[in-house]
Design a protein around this motif. Structure first.
Motif, PDB file in Angstrom:
ATOM      1  N   LEU A  17       0.819  -1.207   0.000  1.00  0.00           N
ATOM      2  CA  LEU A  17       0.000   0.000   0.000  1.00  0.00           C
ATOM      3  C   LEU A  17       0.859   1.266   0.000  1.00  0.00           C
ATOM      4  CD1 LEU A  17      -3.012   0.365  -0.161  1.00  0.00           C
ATOM      5  CD2 LEU A  17      -3.100   0.481   2.338  1.00  0.00           C
ATOM      6  N   ALA A  18       2.011   1.206   0.667  1.00  0.00           N
ATOM      7  CA  ALA A  18       2.896   2.378   0.732  1.00  0.00           C
ATOM      8  C   ALA A  18       3.581   2.657  -0.600  1.00  0.00           C
ATOM      9  CB  ALA A  18       3.941   2.174   1.818  1.00  0.00           C
ATOM     10  N   MET A  19       3.785   1.635  -1.409  1.00  0.00           N
ATOM     11  CA  MET A  19       4.545   1.781  -2.648  1.00  0.00           C
ATOM     12  C   MET A  19       3.721   2.278  -3.830  1.00  0.00           C
ATOM     13  SD  MET A  19       7.797   1.120  -2.233  1.00  0.00           S
ATOM     14  CE  MET A  19       7.685   1.917  -0.630  1.00  0.00           C
ATOM     15  N   VAL A  20       2.398   2.309  -3.698  1.00  0.00           N
ATOM     16  CA  VAL A  20       1.568   2.752  -4.825  1.00  0.00           C
ATOM     17  C   VAL A  20       0.865   4.065  -4.496  1.00  0.00           C
ATOM     18  CG1 VAL A  20       1.252   0.399  -5.661  1.00  0.00           C
ATOM     19  CG2 VAL A  20      -0.435   1.352  -4.075  1.00  0.00           C
ATOM     20  N   PRO A  21       0.740   4.945  -5.522  1.00  0.00           N
ATOM     21  CA  PRO A  21       1.329   4.792  -6.852  1.00  0.00           C
ATOM     22  C   PRO A  21       2.835   5.017  -6.810  1.00  0.00           C
ATOM     23  CG  PRO A  21       0.283   6.928  -6.662  1.00  0.00           C
ATOM     24  CD  PRO A  21      -0.032   6.188  -5.395  1.00  0.00           C
ATOM     25  N   PRO A  22       3.586   4.365  -7.696  1.00  0.00           N
ATOM     26  CA  PRO A  22       5.036   4.578  -7.730  1.00  0.00           C
ATOM     27  C   PRO A  22       5.370   5.935  -8.354  1.00  0.00           C
ATOM     28  CG  PRO A  22       4.388   3.135  -9.513  1.00  0.00           C
ATOM     29  CD  PRO A  22       3.146   3.385  -8.705  1.00  0.00           C
ATOM     30  N   ARG A  23       6.640   6.291  -8.319  1.00  0.00           N
ATOM     31  CA  ARG A  23       7.052   7.576  -8.887  1.00  0.00           C
ATOM     32  C   ARG A  23       6.915   7.607 -10.399  1.00  0.00           C
ATOM     33  NH1 ARG A  23      12.548   8.942  -5.344  1.00  0.00           N
ATOM     34  NH2 ARG A  23      11.500   9.068  -3.306  1.00  0.00           N
ATOM     35  N   THR A  24       7.092   6.462 -11.047  1.00  0.00           N
ATOM     36  CA  THR A  24       6.887   6.394 -12.496  1.00  0.00           C
ATOM     37  C   THR A  24       5.392   6.274 -12.777  1.00  0.00           C
ATOM     38  OG1 THR A  24       7.164   3.986 -12.471  1.00  0.00           O
ATOM     39  CG2 THR A  24       9.126   5.323 -12.901  1.00  0.00           C
ATOM     40  N   ALA A  25       4.997   6.674 -13.961  1.00  0.00           N
ATOM     41  CA  ALA A  25       3.579   6.638 -14.305  1.00  0.00           C
ATOM     42  C   ALA A  25       3.044   5.212 -14.412  1.00  0.00           C
ATOM     43  CB  ALA A  25       3.345   7.384 -15.617  1.00  0.00           C
ATOM     44  N   ARG A  26       3.939   4.280 -14.780  1.00  0.00           N
ATOM     45  CA  ARG A  26       3.504   2.901 -14.981  1.00  0.00           C
ATOM     46  C   ARG A  26       4.297   1.960 -14.082  1.00  0.00           C
ATOM     47  NH1 ARG A  26       4.028   0.524 -20.104  1.00  0.00           N
ATOM     48  NH2 ARG A  26       6.097   1.447 -20.209  1.00  0.00           N
ATOM     49  N   GLY A  27       3.699   0.815 -13.759  1.00  0.00           N
ATOM     50  CA  GLY A  27       4.407  -0.139 -12.924  1.00  0.00           C
ATOM     51  C   GLY A  27       3.639  -1.431 -12.739  1.00  0.00           C
ATOM     52  N   VAL A  28       4.295  -2.376 -12.071  1.00  0.00           N
ATOM     53  CA  VAL A  28       3.714  -3.689 -11.790  1.00  0.00           C
ATOM     54  C   VAL A  28       4.000  -4.041 -10.335  1.00  0.00           C
ATOM     55  CG1 VAL A  28       3.714  -6.148 -12.380  1.00  0.00           C
ATOM     56  CG2 VAL A  28       4.196  -4.443 -14.165  1.00  0.00           C
ATOM     57  N   VAL A  29       2.983  -4.510  -9.626  1.00  0.00           N
ATOM     58  CA  VAL A  29       3.155  -5.059  -8.285  1.00  0.00           C
ATOM     59  C   VAL A  29       2.950  -6.568  -8.347  1.00  0.00           C
ATOM     60  CG1 VAL A  29       2.297  -5.120  -5.908  1.00  0.00           C
ATOM     61  CG2 VAL A  29       2.372  -2.944  -7.147  1.00  0.00           C
ATOM     62  N   VAL A  30       3.925  -7.330  -7.863  1.00  0.00           N
ATOM     63  CA  VAL A  30       3.840  -8.787  -7.813  1.00  0.00           C
ATOM     64  C   VAL A  30       3.625  -9.200  -6.362  1.00  0.00           C
ATOM     65  CG1 VAL A  30       5.031 -10.968  -8.277  1.00  0.00           C
ATOM     66  CG2 VAL A  30       5.375  -8.990  -9.802  1.00  0.00           C
ATOM     67  N   VAL A  31       2.542  -9.936  -6.111  1.00  0.00           N
ATOM     68  CA  VAL A  31       2.167 -10.369  -4.759  1.00  0.00           C
ATOM     69  C   VAL A  31       2.192 -11.894  -4.751  1.00  0.00           C
ATOM     70  CG1 VAL A  31       0.418 -10.234  -2.938  1.00  0.00           C
ATOM     71  CG2 VAL A  31       0.684  -8.332  -4.561  1.00  0.00           C
ATOM     72  N   ASP A  32       3.157 -12.463  -4.019  1.00  0.00           N
ATOM     73  CA  ASP A  32       3.419 -13.911  -4.106  1.00  0.00           C
ATOM     74  C   ASP A  32       3.677 -14.464  -2.709  1.00  0.00           C
ATOM     75  OD1 ASP A  32       4.166 -16.443  -4.875  1.00  0.00           O
ATOM     76  OD2 ASP A  32       6.061 -15.838  -5.779  1.00  0.00           O
ATOM     77  N   PRO A  33       2.644 -14.481  -1.846  1.00  0.00           N
ATOM     78  CA  PRO A  33       2.847 -14.895  -0.453  1.00  0.00           C
ATOM     79  C   PRO A  33       2.941 -16.415  -0.290  1.00  0.00           C
ATOM     80  CG  PRO A  33       0.552 -14.333  -0.806  1.00  0.00           C
ATOM     81  CD  PRO A  33       1.267 -14.064  -2.110  1.00  0.00           C
ATOM     82  N   PRO A  34       3.455 -16.869   0.864  1.00  0.00           N
ATOM     83  CA  PRO A  34       3.540 -18.312   1.118  1.00  0.00           C
ATOM     84  C   PRO A  34       2.237 -18.924   1.613  1.00  0.00           C
ATOM     85  CG  PRO A  34       4.521 -17.111   2.929  1.00  0.00           C
ATOM     86  CD  PRO A  34       4.151 -16.084   1.893  1.00  0.00           C
ATOM     87  N   TYR A  35       1.221 -18.097   1.880  1.00  0.00           N
ATOM     88  CA  TYR A  35      -0.075 -18.577   2.383  1.00  0.00           C
ATOM     89  C   TYR A  35       0.094 -19.381   3.667  1.00  0.00           C
ATOM     90  CZ  TYR A  35      -2.021 -16.683  -1.859  1.00  0.00           C
ATOM     91  OH  TYR A  35      -2.387 -15.803  -2.855  1.00  0.00           O
ATOM     92  N   GLU A  36       0.967 -18.881   4.542  1.00  0.00           N
ATOM     93  CA  GLU A  36       1.169 -19.498   5.861  1.00  0.00           C
ATOM     94  C   GLU A  36       0.076 -19.076   6.837  1.00  0.00           C
ATOM     95  OE1 GLU A  36       5.957 -19.895   6.383  1.00  0.00           O
ATOM     96  OE2 GLU A  36       5.144 -17.872   6.408  1.00  0.00           O
ATOM     97  N   GLN A  37      -0.453 -17.864   6.647  1.00  0.00           N
ATOM     98  CA  GLN A  37      -1.424 -17.311   7.583  1.00  0.00           C
ATOM     99  C   GLN A  37      -2.852 -17.597   7.113  1.00  0.00           C
ATOM    100  OE1 GLN A  37      -0.110 -16.016  10.357  1.00  0.00           O
ATOM    101  NE2 GLN A  37       1.908 -16.404   9.451  1.00  0.00           N
ATOM    102  N   THR A  38      -3.725 -17.876   8.060  1.00  0.00           N
ATOM    103  CA  THR A  38      -5.101 -18.213   7.693  1.00  0.00           C
ATOM    104  C   THR A  38      -5.847 -17.021   7.105  1.00  0.00           C
ATOM    105  OG1 THR A  38      -5.817 -17.736   9.970  1.00  0.00           O
ATOM    106  CG2 THR A  38      -5.287 -20.028   9.438  1.00  0.00           C
ATOM    107  N   ASP A  39      -5.374 -15.806   7.402  1.00  0.00           N
ATOM    108  CA  ASP A  39      -6.054 -14.614   6.885  1.00  0.00           C
ATOM    109  C   ASP A  39      -5.384 -14.041   5.635  1.00  0.00           C
ATOM    110  OD1 ASP A  39      -3.743 -13.631   8.029  1.00  0.00           O
ATOM    111  OD2 ASP A  39      -4.725 -11.913   9.004  1.00  0.00           O
ATOM    112  N   GLU A  40      -4.498 -14.840   4.995  1.00  0.00           N
ATOM    113  CA  GLU A  40      -3.736 -14.330   3.854  1.00  0.00           C
ATOM    114  C   GLU A  40      -4.660 -13.813   2.741  1.00  0.00           C
ATOM    115  OE1 GLU A  40      -0.072 -13.407   3.532  1.00  0.00           O
ATOM    116  OE2 GLU A  40       0.101 -15.534   4.012  1.00  0.00           O
ATOM    117  N   ARG A  41      -5.653 -14.601   2.377  1.00  0.00           N
ATOM    118  CA  ARG A  41      -6.554 -14.203   1.294  1.00  0.00           C
ATOM    119  C   ARG A  41      -7.356 -12.961   1.667  1.00  0.00           C
ATOM    120  NH1 ARG A  41      -5.639 -19.524   0.888  1.00  0.00           N
ATOM    121  NH2 ARG A  41      -5.517 -20.473  -1.191  1.00  0.00           N
TER     122      ARG A  41
END
Length: 276
Positions: free
Chosen positions: A145-169
């Motif tokens: 949440l802190a990283m968006v929007p980035p300084r450039t006009a365009r970008g990609v956020v990759v979210v790839d958690p280990p799903y260890e926590q029951t509240d991950e989703r």
């Protein structure tokens, strides 16, 4: 379920995820303007396929090694990226998403990585030392949440958690909604494991209710029928995929399905639009 990267490096999910990530970033790079690439759960960055954790599961034999045995030219970009960290020989090391993303950087692009696990972030900093990547050690969802929007006009956020926590989703759903309000035109890629269709269908409906336009879902089911209690495949949610990417997707997905289908199964890779 624990999908910590080191235990599953180079498995079928990695092959699909990283093949699509390469295609997605390259499609965005058809335009010259700068991109900011952000990875919220970066892991170690590089994995030894001969190491204890990877050997314990042996999943690379059904993933990256199958992709290397396949001759389909549509997988050439993926194979070349893996070979880059192996000196061109057969895969003994497997690059995590940070290394794939670093290979894709142009001079005008930026790479920002985050990993909360202390041992993993230490390894990550070492692995990425020869790249221009910035590395953070923060809570992934606060970081996202802190990283968006980035300084450039365009970008990609990759979210790839280990799903260890029951509240991950639930945390993904909440953070995605907030991030989209801040950066409606940004591209977001969310990886997830598939264990059973019912659980995933419920989550998909929750995401559908966010009413995010241009919300693509790609699902890779390994087996022709659900295998109860085990890993059945993985998928990606992609917000705002570029047109060039979606147009090239069907043949790439078919090549991945064919290369990764387990013995005796055809497997299935499907796409679905969740947005309006």
């Amino acid at each position: 379920m624990n999908y910590r990267h080191s235990f599953h490096a180079g498995n079928s999910a990695d092959v699909v995820k990283h093949s699509l990530l390469i295609a997605l970033v390259r499609a965005l790079q058809h335009k010259e303007s700068a991109l900011t690439l952000i990875d919220t759960h970066a892991g170690c960055g590089l994995y030894d396929l001969r190491g204890d954790e990877a050997q314990r599961t042996g999943e690379a034999t059904q993933g990256v090694l199958r992709a290397f045995a396949d001759q389909n030219p549509l997988l050439n970009d993926y194979r070349a990226a893996v070979q880059e960290v192996n000196g061109g020989v057969e895969p003994l090391l497997y690059p995590g998403s940070p290394k794939f993303l670093a290979q894709l950087l142009r001079p005008q692009d930026f790479l920002i990585l985050n990993e909360k696990h202390p041992e993993d972030v230490h390894s990550l900093r070492g692995v990425m030392r020869d790249t221009p990547a910035a590395v953070h050690e923060r809570d992934a969802y606060e970081f996202w949440l802190a990283m968006v929007p980035p300084r450039t006009a365009r970008g990609v956020v990759v979210v790839d958690p280990p799903y260890e926590q029951t509240d991950e989703r639930a945390r993904i759903t909440t953070t995605l909604a907030a991030a989209h309000r801040k950066w409606a035109h940004g591209v977001t890629v969310i990886w997830y494991p598939l264990k059973d269709r019912a659980t995933h269908s419920r989550w998909k409906e929750q995401l559908r209710k966010l009413r995010i336009p241009k919300f693509l879902n790609v699902e890779h089911w390994l087996y022709d029928a659900d295998q109860p209690g085990i890993y059945n495949g993985a998928g990606l949610f992609i917000v705002n995929p570029p047109y060039a990417f979606t147009q090239a997707l069907p043949p790439l997905l078919e090549s991945l399905r064919a290369a990764l289908a387990p013995e005796g199964h055809r497997g299935e890779i499907t796409t679905d639009w969740l947005g309006d």
